[in-house]
Design a protein around this motif. Structure first.
Motif, PDB file in Angstrom:
ATOM      1  N   LEU A  71      52.719  38.264  57.353  1.00 54.94           N
ATOM      2  CA  LEU A  71      52.595  39.576  57.980  1.00 54.94           C
ATOM      3  C   LEU A  71      52.555  40.678  56.939  1.00 54.94           C
ATOM      4  O   LEU A  71      51.729  41.605  57.006  1.00 54.94           O
ATOM      5  N   LEU A  72      53.428  40.611  55.941  1.00 57.81           N
ATOM      6  CA  LEU A  72      53.431  41.622  54.877  1.00 57.81           C
ATOM      7  C   LEU A  72      52.118  41.619  54.097  1.00 57.81           C
ATOM      8  O   LEU A  72      51.568  42.680  53.772  1.00 57.81           O
ATOM      9  N   ILE A  73      51.618  40.431  53.798  1.00 54.39           N
ATOM     10  CA  ILE A  73      50.352  40.342  53.053  1.00 54.39           C
ATOM     11  C   ILE A  73      49.209  40.934  53.873  1.00 54.39           C
ATOM     12  O   ILE A  73      48.364  41.676  53.342  1.00 54.39           O
ATOM     13  N   ARG A  74      49.182  40.640  55.163  1.00 48.60           N
ATOM     14  CA  ARG A  74      48.096  41.160  56.010  1.00 48.60           C
ATOM     15  C   ARG A  74      48.171  42.672  56.142  1.00 48.60           C
ATOM     16  O   ARG A  74      47.137  43.361  56.084  1.00 48.60           O
ATOM     17  N   ILE A  75      49.378  43.216  56.303  1.00 49.16           N
ATOM     18  CA  ILE A  75      49.535  44.670  56.393  1.00 49.16           C
ATOM     19  C   ILE A  75      49.134  45.324  55.077  1.00 49.16           C
ATOM     20  O   ILE A  75      48.477  46.378  55.057  1.00 49.16           O
ATOM     21  N   ALA A  76      49.498  44.714  53.949  1.00 49.96           N
ATOM     22  CA  ALA A  76      49.132  45.265  52.641  1.00 49.96           C
ATOM     23  C   ALA A  76      47.614  45.289  52.463  1.00 49.96           C
ATOM     24  O   ALA A  76      47.057  46.257  51.939  1.00 49.96           O
ATOM     25  N   GLU A  77      46.945  44.221  52.878  1.00 51.36           N
ATOM     26  CA  GLU A  77      45.495  44.199  52.776  1.00 51.36           C
ATOM     27  C   GLU A  77      44.856  45.287  53.640  1.00 51.36           C
ATOM     28  O   GLU A  77      43.887  45.933  53.237  1.00 51.36           O
ATOM     29  N   ALA A  78      45.419  45.487  54.829  1.00 56.68           N
ATOM     30  CA  ALA A  78      44.870  46.519  55.715  1.00 56.68           C
ATOM     31  C   ALA A  78      45.099  47.915  55.148  1.00 56.68           C
ATOM     32  O   ALA A  78      44.232  48.785  55.230  1.00 56.68           O
ATOM     33  N   MET A  79      46.278  48.135  54.548  1.00 57.17           N
ATOM     34  CA  MET A  79      46.573  49.453  53.979  1.00 57.17           C
ATOM     35  C   MET A  79      45.803  49.704  52.699  1.00 57.17           C
ATOM     36  O   MET A  79      45.600  50.856  52.302  1.00 57.17           O
ATOM     37  N   GLU A  80      45.354  48.637  52.046  1.00 58.95           N
ATOM     38  CA  GLU A  80      44.576  48.803  50.825  1.00 58.95           C
ATOM     39  C   GLU A  80      43.134  49.212  51.127  1.00 58.95           C
ATOM     40  O   GLU A  80      42.476  49.874  50.319  1.00 58.95           O
ATOM     41  N   THR A  81      42.647  48.843  52.314  1.00 57.13           N
ATOM     42  CA  THR A  81      41.271  49.178  52.684  1.00 57.13           C
ATOM     43  C   THR A  81      41.175  50.661  52.978  1.00 57.13           C
ATOM     44  O   THR A  81      41.972  51.200  53.752  1.00 57.13           O
ATOM     45  N   PRO A  82      40.227  51.368  52.388  1.00 57.01           N
ATOM     46  CA  PRO A  82      40.103  52.816  52.649  1.00 57.01           C
ATOM     47  C   PRO A  82      39.695  53.075  54.090  1.00 57.01           C
ATOM     48  O   PRO A  82      38.915  52.332  54.689  1.00 57.01           O
ATOM     49  N   LEU A  83      40.274  54.141  54.660  1.00 64.16           N
ATOM     50  CA  LEU A  83      39.978  54.484  56.043  1.00 64.16           C
ATOM     51  C   LEU A  83      38.618  55.154  56.186  1.00 64.16           C
ATOM     52  O   LEU A  83      37.942  55.005  57.201  1.00 64.16           O
ATOM     53  N   ASP A  84      38.220  55.930  55.188  1.00 60.90           N
ATOM     54  CA  ASP A  84      36.944  56.629  55.244  1.00 60.90           C
ATOM     55  C   ASP A  84      35.850  55.725  54.698  1.00 60.90           C
ATOM     56  O   ASP A  84      35.757  55.488  53.484  1.00 60.90           O
ATOM     57  N   VAL A  85      35.063  55.193  55.590  1.00 61.83           N
ATOM     58  CA  VAL A  85      33.962  54.314  55.210  1.00 61.83           C
ATOM     59  C   VAL A  85      32.660  55.097  55.319  1.00 61.83           C
ATOM     60  O   VAL A  85      32.381  55.707  56.365  1.00 61.83           O
ATOM     61  N   ASP A  86      31.893  55.120  54.268  1.00 67.55           N
ATOM     62  CA  ASP A  86      30.628  55.837  54.275  1.00 67.55           C
ATOM     63  C   ASP A  86      29.652  55.140  55.228  1.00 67.55           C
ATOM     64  O   ASP A  86      29.420  53.931  55.130  1.00 67.55           O
ATOM     65  N   PRO A  87      29.099  55.880  56.171  1.00 71.39           N
ATOM     66  CA  PRO A  87      28.153  55.254  57.103  1.00 71.39           C
ATOM     67  C   PRO A  87      26.889  54.821  56.364  1.00 71.39           C
ATOM     68  O   PRO A  87      26.473  55.462  55.390  1.00 71.39           O
ATOM     69  N   PRO A  88      26.291  53.736  56.790  1.00 72.84           N
ATOM     70  CA  PRO A  88      25.056  53.294  56.126  1.00 72.84           C
ATOM     71  C   PRO A  88      23.942  54.308  56.338  1.00 72.84           C
ATOM     72  O   PRO A  88      23.837  54.944  57.386  1.00 72.84           O
ATOM     73  N   SER A  89      23.141  54.491  55.313  1.00 72.50           N
ATOM     74  CA  SER A  89      22.038  55.446  55.379  1.00 72.50           C
ATOM     75  C   SER A  89      20.745  54.710  55.719  1.00 72.50           C
ATOM     76  O   SER A  89      20.453  53.649  55.171  1.00 72.50           O
ATOM     77  N   TYR A  90      19.998  55.288  56.663  1.00 72.25           N
ATOM     78  CA  TYR A  90      18.726  54.716  57.068  1.00 72.25           C
ATOM     79  C   TYR A  90      17.628  55.754  56.862  1.00 72.25           C
ATOM     80  O   TYR A  90      17.877  56.966  56.830  1.00 72.25           O
ATOM     81  N   SER A  91      16.434  55.266  56.734  1.00 71.56           N
ATOM     82  CA  SER A  91      15.295  56.168  56.591  1.00 71.56           C
ATOM     83  C   SER A  91      15.015  56.868  57.918  1.00 71.56           C
ATOM     84  O   SER A  91      15.471  56.445  58.979  1.00 71.56           O
ATOM     85  N   ARG A  92      14.257  57.946  57.846  1.00 74.02           N
ATOM     86  CA  ARG A  92      13.961  58.701  59.061  1.00 74.02           C
ATOM     87  C   ARG A  92      13.132  57.870  60.041  1.00 74.02           C
ATOM     88  O   ARG A  92      13.288  58.005  61.256  1.00 74.02           O
ATOM     89  N   ILE A  93      12.257  57.032  59.508  1.00 69.98           N
ATOM     90  CA  ILE A  93      11.455  56.184  60.383  1.00 69.98           C
ATOM     91  C   ILE A  93      12.352  55.203  61.141  1.00 69.98           C
ATOM     92  O   ILE A  93      12.201  54.995  62.352  1.00 69.98           O
ATOM     93  N   SER A  94      13.320  54.614  60.422  1.00 66.63           N
ATOM     94  CA  SER A  94      14.244  53.681  61.073  1.00 66.63           C
ATOM     95  C   SER A  94      15.082  54.383  62.127  1.00 66.63           C
ATOM     96  O   SER A  94      15.301  53.850  63.223  1.00 66.63           O
ATOM     97  N   GLN A  95      15.543  55.595  61.809  1.00 72.28           N
ATOM     98  CA  GLN A  95      16.332  56.348  62.782  1.00 72.28           C
ATOM     99  C   GLN A  95      15.502  56.709  64.008  1.00 72.28           C
ATOM    100  O   GLN A  95      15.987  56.631  65.149  1.00 72.28           O
ATOM    101  N   ALA A  96      14.237  57.091  63.774  1.00 67.97           N
ATOM    102  CA  ALA A  96      13.371  57.429  64.908  1.00 67.97           C
ATOM    103  C   ALA A  96      13.113  56.211  65.790  1.00 67.97           C
ATOM    104  O   ALA A  96      13.150  56.293  67.025  1.00 67.97           O
TER     105      ALA A  96
END
Length: 377
Positions: free
Chosen positions: A91-116
């Motif tokens: 449990l401690l190891i799993r919580i540590a791994e979760a707390m190590e992961t950054p909360l702010d994840v950059d959204p993937p960028s797509y081209s305008r054609i893909s978005q359209a």
């Protein structure tokens, strides 16, 4: 009391007792009072921490332990706290791994054609789902209607008459005024164009054909789509948000029979009536313009109308009114049942019902025009 969960001797801190959610607030307060948790979240304590005396540990307590000892030390808990049960180590190891992961994840960028393309795909999926729901609701309404045809006791005559007054009789002035003005505009434009060819007399035929076949029923249907479909959605949506529809179901009453069928029947009666009023008003507007601008008397107007325009055009136009009425009423009621419960949802579905109704009316009118043209009617 700090002694219930924490025992500190110089640079050694022993954690004990139940580190669970029930004691989270007290343990958090004890850690702050003993200055074991720093204001900087990434800076763990420098003291030696012992976990031998912990009797129970859940996720909330594990978070406090990881905040105390740090993420890196928590991930290596098996090396320095082997006496801790394996479940608590995991449990401690799993919580540590979760707390190590950054909360702010950059959204993937797509081209305008893909978005359209993605936006177009979402709209098409939404449109397909919407049409499937509409077809299913039409089937439900038709099945309920056929079920009640031979059961006069279940007919809601009072509600039907009330909706006829609201959706039909109260709409006569606005329909008559609008079609009158449109008839005058059509006659004026036709006279302006035909005057160059010396064929102003055919302005009568232009106004008659356009209003008997198209404009009379189309303008009345569009007005009812904006006026009545929105009212149906708002009324049923308000009942849905107030849980009145659930109350009807609990009492053993069918909402389709009680709420939808009276509105549908009222529309089936009101729209043909309004279409007839629109045809007469449009012809009246055209007659006024031809009389004032082209010196065509009312007698000549009526004589030309009877000679050149057959009753088939009137029947073709009026035959579309029940279809338009049924679709408008069904869309308005369906959007009302889709309301989720908030005032914002009522507004969104009211707007959606108006847009859908007008779109479907114009689409069906175009299809009907092509069909009648191919049939030679």
């Amino acid at each position: 009391m700090p002694s219930e969960w924490i025992a500190r001797h110089d640079q050694t801190v022993a954690l004990k007792g139940e580190w669970t959610l029930a004691n989270y607030r007290h343990i958090k307060t004890a850690l702050i009072h003993t200055e074991l948790i720093n204001t900087e979240p990434d800076k763990p304590t420098d003291a030696t921490v012992s976990l031998d005396a912990i009797t129970r540990l859940d996720t909330a307590g594990a978070i406090l332990v990881v905040e105390l000892i740090g993420v890196e030390k928590a991930q290596a808990v098996a090396d320095w706290a082997a006496e801790l049960p394996r479940e608590q180590q995991a449990l401690l190891i799993r919580i540590a791994e979760a707390m190590e992961t950054p909360l702010d994840v950059d959204p993937p960028s797509y081209s305008r054609i893909s978005q359209a393309l993605a936006s177009l795909g979402q709209q098409m999926v939404g449109l397909w789902s919407q049409q499937r729901q509409l077809l299913a609701f039409i089937g439900l309404v038709m099945a309920t209607l056929f079920h009640l045809v031979l059961r006069p006791r279940h007919w809601r005559l009072t509600a039907t008459v009330a909706h006829i007054q609201q959706s039909g009789l109260n709409a006569v002035p606005i329909v008559a005024l609008l079609t009158f003005m449109v008839g005058a505009v059509v006659a004026f434009l036709g006279a302006t164009v035909l005057q160059d060819f010396g064929a102003t007399i055919y302005t009568i035929d232009l106004v008659a054909f356009s209003f008997l076949r198209e404009f009379g029923v189309l303008l009345a249907a569009i007005l009812l789509a904006g006026r009545t479909a929105s009212a149906f959605t708002a009324q049923i949506g308000a009942m849905k948000s107030n849980e009145e529809i659930d109350a009807l179901k609990v009492q053993g009453l069918d909402p389709i029979e009680l709420l939808v069928l009276p509105r549908v029947m009222a529309m089936l009666i009101s729209l043909p009536m309004l279409a007839f009023v629109g045809m007469l008003s449009g012809l009246t507007g055209g007659a006024m313009v031809t009389s004032l601008s082209l010196d065509i008397s009312l007698t000549q107007f009526m004589t030309t109308l009877q000679k050149d325009v057959s009753v088939t055009h009137f029947l073709v136009g009026l035959s579309k009114a029940p279809v338009f009425a049924f679709v408008i009423a069904v869309i308005g009621c369906l959007e009302g049942f889709k309301v989720s419960g908030s005032a914002q949802s009522v507004g969104e579905h009211t707007t959606s019902s108006v847009v859908q109704s007008i779109f479907m009316v114009i689409l069906m009118d175009a299809v009907a025009a092509l069909f009648f043209m191919e049939m030679g009617w």
